[in-house]
Write a protein that holds these residues in place. Structure first.
Motif, PDB file in Angstrom:
ATOM      1  N   SER A   1       0.247 -16.497  -3.822  1.00 13.22           N
ATOM      2  CA  SER A   1      -0.842 -17.430  -3.494  1.00 13.22           C
ATOM      3  C   SER A   1      -0.744 -18.677  -4.361  1.00 13.22           C
ATOM      4  CB  SER A   1      -2.213 -16.762  -3.635  1.00 13.22           C
ATOM      5  OG  SER A   1      -2.570 -16.569  -4.979  1.00 13.22           O
TER       6      SER A   1
ATOM      7  N   ASP B   1      -7.411 -14.830  -0.441  1.00 15.10           N
ATOM      8  CA  ASP B   1      -8.138 -14.529   0.785  1.00 15.10           C
ATOM      9  C   ASP B   1      -7.370 -15.060   1.990  1.00 15.10           C
ATOM     10  OD1 ASP B   1     -10.491 -13.478   2.083  1.00 15.10           O
ATOM     11  OD2 ASP B   1     -11.052 -15.563   2.463  1.00 15.10           O
ATOM     12  N   GLU B   2      -6.914 -16.301   1.893  1.00 16.79           N
ATOM     13  CA  GLU B   2      -6.170 -16.907   2.994  1.00 16.79           C
ATOM     14  C   GLU B   2      -4.852 -16.173   3.237  1.00 16.79           C
ATOM     15  OE1 GLU B   2      -4.274 -21.247   4.221  1.00 16.79           O
ATOM     16  OE2 GLU B   2      -5.558 -21.089   2.461  1.00 16.79           O
TER      17      GLU B   2
ATOM     18  N   LYS C   1      -6.210 -12.184   4.358  1.00  9.12           N
ATOM     19  CA  LYS C   1      -7.397 -11.909   5.169  1.00  9.12           C
ATOM     20  C   LYS C   1      -7.086 -11.445   6.586  1.00  9.12           C
ATOM     21  CE  LYS C   1     -11.977 -13.496   6.032  1.00  9.12           C
ATOM     22  NZ  LYS C   1     -13.010 -14.338   5.544  1.00  9.12           N
TER      23      LYS C   1
ATOM     24  N   LYS D   1      -5.852  -6.570   8.389  1.00  8.62           N
ATOM     25  CA  LYS D   1      -6.828  -5.503   8.141  1.00  8.62           C
ATOM     26  C   LYS D   1      -6.139  -4.227   7.655  1.00  8.62           C
ATOM     27  CE  LYS D   1     -10.454  -7.756   9.445  1.00  8.62           C
ATOM     28  NZ  LYS D   1     -11.348  -8.303   8.469  1.00  8.62           N
TER      29      LYS D   1
ATOM     30  N   GLN E   1      -5.603  -4.472   3.938  1.00 10.29           N
ATOM     31  CA  GLN E   1      -6.850  -4.346   3.202  1.00 10.29           C
ATOM     32  C   GLN E   1      -7.267  -2.887   3.099  1.00 10.29           C
ATOM     33  OE1 GLN E   1      -9.703  -6.886   5.133  1.00 10.29           O
ATOM     34  NE2 GLN E   1      -8.375  -8.664   4.983  1.00 10.29           N
TER      35      GLN E   1
ATOM     36  N   TRP F   1     -12.664  -6.118  -1.211  1.00  7.77           N
ATOM     37  CA  TRP F   1     -13.822  -6.901  -1.621  1.00  7.77           C
ATOM     38  C   TRP F   1     -14.864  -6.038  -2.336  1.00  7.77           C
ATOM     39  CZ3 TRP F   1     -17.932  -5.011   1.125  1.00  7.77           C
ATOM     40  CH2 TRP F   1     -17.654  -4.428   2.363  1.00  7.77           C
TER      41      TRP F   1
END
Length: 107
Positions: free
Chosen positions: A51, A59-60, A63, A66, A69, A87
């Motif tokens: 990043s 996040d970008e 995100k 899924k 995550q 999160w």
């Protein structure tokens, strides 16, 4: 867009080769290839470095994926596996770190 496609798109948008990214992260070019093909995921340290390298937020970067995550896992002492969303994990880790720091620094 899933993480693998996002990693490749961001690398190409920044005109980096897989070898360029591998050198910055101090890992093999094959690792970059595996991430971009969806065969495995980068760890959190490498996600942060990516990043920074691509000048985008974490996040970008993740995100849209899924399934990634959902793969962040916490193990308890009984070796049960819990899948918690990222999160939720990060704020809990921050609170635990803060409490431990207060206890250790208390006169």
């Amino acid at each position: 867009m899933n993480l693998a496609n996002n990693l490749k798109a961001k690398r190409e948008a920044n005109n980096f080769s897989q070898e360029d990214v591998a050198k910055v992260l101090n890992i093999s070019r094959q690792s970059i290839s595996k991430w971009e093909n969806g065969n495995c995921y980068p760890d959190l340290d490498n996600l942060i470095k990516l990043s920074d390298l691509y000048k985008i937020s974490l996040d970008e970067l993740i995100k849209g994926d899924k399934s990634f995550q959902e793969k962040i896992i916490i193990k308890d002492s009984g070796e049960k596996m819990y899948k918690w969303p990222w999160w939720i994990i990060f704020p809990i880790m921050g609170m635990i770190y803060g409490l431990v720091s207060m206890i250790l620094n208390h006169p």
